[in-house]
Scaffold this active site. Sequence first.
Site, PDB file in Angstrom:
ATOM      1  N   ARG A  39       3.335  17.823  -4.600  1.00 50.34           N
ATOM      2  CA  ARG A  39       3.819  19.030  -4.648  1.00 50.34           C
ATOM      3  C   ARG A  39       5.388  19.272  -5.202  1.00 50.34           C
ATOM      4  O   ARG A  39       5.611  18.762  -6.076  1.00 50.34           O
ATOM      5  CB  ARG A  39       3.704  19.513  -3.070  1.00 50.34           C
TER       6      ARG A  39
ATOM      7  N   ARG B  12      -1.186  28.196   8.374  1.00 50.34           N
ATOM      8  CA  ARG B  12      -0.551  27.711   7.219  1.00 50.34           C
ATOM      9  C   ARG B  12      -1.442  27.540   5.904  1.00 50.34           C
ATOM     10  O   ARG B  12      -2.625  27.320   6.172  1.00 50.34           O
ATOM     11  CB  ARG B  12       0.422  26.504   7.519  1.00 50.34           C
TER      12      ARG B  12
ATOM     13  N   ASN C  89       4.859  12.938  12.205  1.00 45.23           N
ATOM     14  CA  ASN C  89       4.968  13.898  10.972  1.00 45.23           C
ATOM     15  C   ASN C  89       6.045  14.810  11.362  1.00 45.23           C
ATOM     16  O   ASN C  89       5.944  15.647  12.035  1.00 45.23           O
ATOM     17  CB  ASN C  89       3.518  14.868  10.967  1.00 45.23           C
TER      18      ASN C  89
ATOM     19  N   TYR D 180      -2.876  22.244   4.280  1.00 49.38           N
ATOM     20  CA  TYR D 180      -2.908  21.917   5.676  1.00 49.38           C
ATOM     21  C   TYR D 180      -4.460  21.925   6.279  1.00 49.38           C
ATOM     22  O   TYR D 180      -4.508  21.530   7.575  1.00 49.38           O
ATOM     23  CB  TYR D 180      -2.006  22.565   6.370  1.00 49.38           C
TER      24      TYR D 180
ATOM     25  N   GLU E 187       4.428   7.147   9.307  1.00 52.99           N
ATOM     26  CA  GLU E 187       4.971   8.352   9.028  1.00 52.99           C
ATOM     27  C   GLU E 187       3.654   9.130   8.248  1.00 52.99           C
ATOM     28  O   GLU E 187       2.928   8.517   7.462  1.00 52.99           O
ATOM     29  CB  GLU E 187       5.903   8.486   7.838  1.00 52.99           C
TER      30      GLU E 187
ATOM     31  N   HIS F 209       1.701  12.744   6.601  1.00 55.46           N
ATOM     32  CA  HIS F 209       1.632  14.153   6.167  1.00 55.46           C
ATOM     33  C   HIS F 209       0.129  14.487   5.936  1.00 55.46           C
ATOM     34  O   HIS F 209      -0.420  13.942   5.208  1.00 55.46           O
ATOM     35  CB  HIS F 209       2.542  14.296   5.008  1.00 55.46           C
TER      36      HIS F 209
ATOM     37  N   ALA G  70       9.022  19.280   7.605  1.00 59.27           N
ATOM     38  CA  ALA G  70      10.131  19.445   6.728  1.00 59.27           C
ATOM     39  C   ALA G  70      11.493  18.552   6.958  1.00 59.27           C
ATOM     40  O   ALA G  70      12.100  18.330   6.172  1.00 59.27           O
ATOM     41  CB  ALA G  70      10.680  20.926   6.458  1.00 59.27           C
TER      42      ALA G  70
ATOM     43  N   PRO H 281       8.811  20.678  12.979  1.00 61.64           N
ATOM     44  CA  PRO H 281       8.887  22.087  12.936  1.00 61.64           C
ATOM     45  C   PRO H 281       7.729  22.743  12.065  1.00 61.64           C
ATOM     46  O   PRO H 281       7.299  22.049  11.096  1.00 61.64           O
ATOM     47  CB  PRO H 281       9.972  22.510  11.941  1.00 61.64           C
ATOM     48  N   ASN H 282       7.288  23.799  12.523  1.00 63.64           N
ATOM     49  CA  ASN H 282       6.096  24.604  11.754  1.00 63.64           C
ATOM     50  C   ASN H 282       4.667  24.117  12.105  1.00 63.64           C
ATOM     51  O   ASN H 282       3.842  24.743  11.645  1.00 63.64           O
ATOM     52  CB  ASN H 282       6.275  24.892  10.407  1.00 63.64           C
TER      53      ASN H 282
HETATM   54  C1  DQA Z   1       4.173  18.146   5.850  1.00 66.68           C
HETATM   55  C2  DQA Z   1       4.693  18.301   4.716  1.00 66.68           C
HETATM   56  C3  DQA Z   1       6.113  18.573   4.737  1.00 66.68           C
HETATM   57  O1  DQA Z   1       6.512  18.870   3.191  1.00 66.68           O
HETATM   58  C4  DQA Z   1       5.943  20.018   5.264  1.00 66.68           C
HETATM   59  O2  DQA Z   1       7.480  20.652   5.351  1.00 66.68           O
HETATM   60  C5  DQA Z   1       5.310  20.270   6.401  1.00 66.68           C
HETATM   61  C6  DQA Z   1       4.336  19.559   6.543  1.00 66.68           C
HETATM   62  C7  DQA Z   1       2.705  17.647   5.940  1.00 66.68           C
HETATM   63  O3  DQA Z   1       2.156  17.411   7.102  1.00 66.68           O
HETATM   64  O4  DQA Z   1       2.008  17.859   4.690  1.00 66.68           O
HETATM   65  O5  DQA Z   1       5.753  20.938   7.376  1.00 66.68           O
HETATM   66  O6  DQA Z   1       4.744  16.930   6.735  1.00 66.68           O
END
Ligand code: DQA
Length: 145
Positions: free
Chosen positions: A107, A18, A74, A23, A98, A100, A77, A10-11
């Site tokens: 953070r 963002r 990735n 990011y 995994e 990020h 959240a 998501p997102n």
């Molecule tokens: C994320 C880190 C997560 O905590 C966050 O909710 C994201 C992106 C990252 O790529 O740094 O949506 O996975």
Amino acid sequence: MRRIALLHGPNLNMLGRRPSQHYGTLTLPELEARVRAWGEERGMRVSPFQTNHEGAFLEHVHGLAGVVDGAIVNPGAWTHYQWSIRDALEVMGAPFVEVHLSDVEAREPHRRVSVVRDIALAAVWGKGPDGYRDALDLLARERPS
Ligand code: DQA
């Protein structure tokens, strides 16, 4: 050609809008194109997928079982609490890294928790888009099953 799924939760379709201190400024299509090109250099065919819907993510991952040689994930959240994502990745059965973009260890405390980390081949964070290249290199070292 090794087949690699590139999965975003998501997102992550909102990359570019963002907070750039976490990011960066690449959009998701730009990031996907970059990872595809890095994959090609390594003899890997990268297939991207992103959704904001848990069920769609789960069903996509189920469909990857026996179809891909590895994945870069990735989960956004969902990483921090969504156990169904972990179970689906287990069903997929292929090694995954995994990733990020941001430094999740530096953070808020909730971002230090990952429900998928212990079944992942490895985890990479805080390196921005380059983390995805590291993930391809980690997958390239795995022997095809
Ligand atoms: C994320 C880190 C997560 O905590 C966050 O909710 C994201 C992106 C990252 O790529 O740094 O949506 O996975």
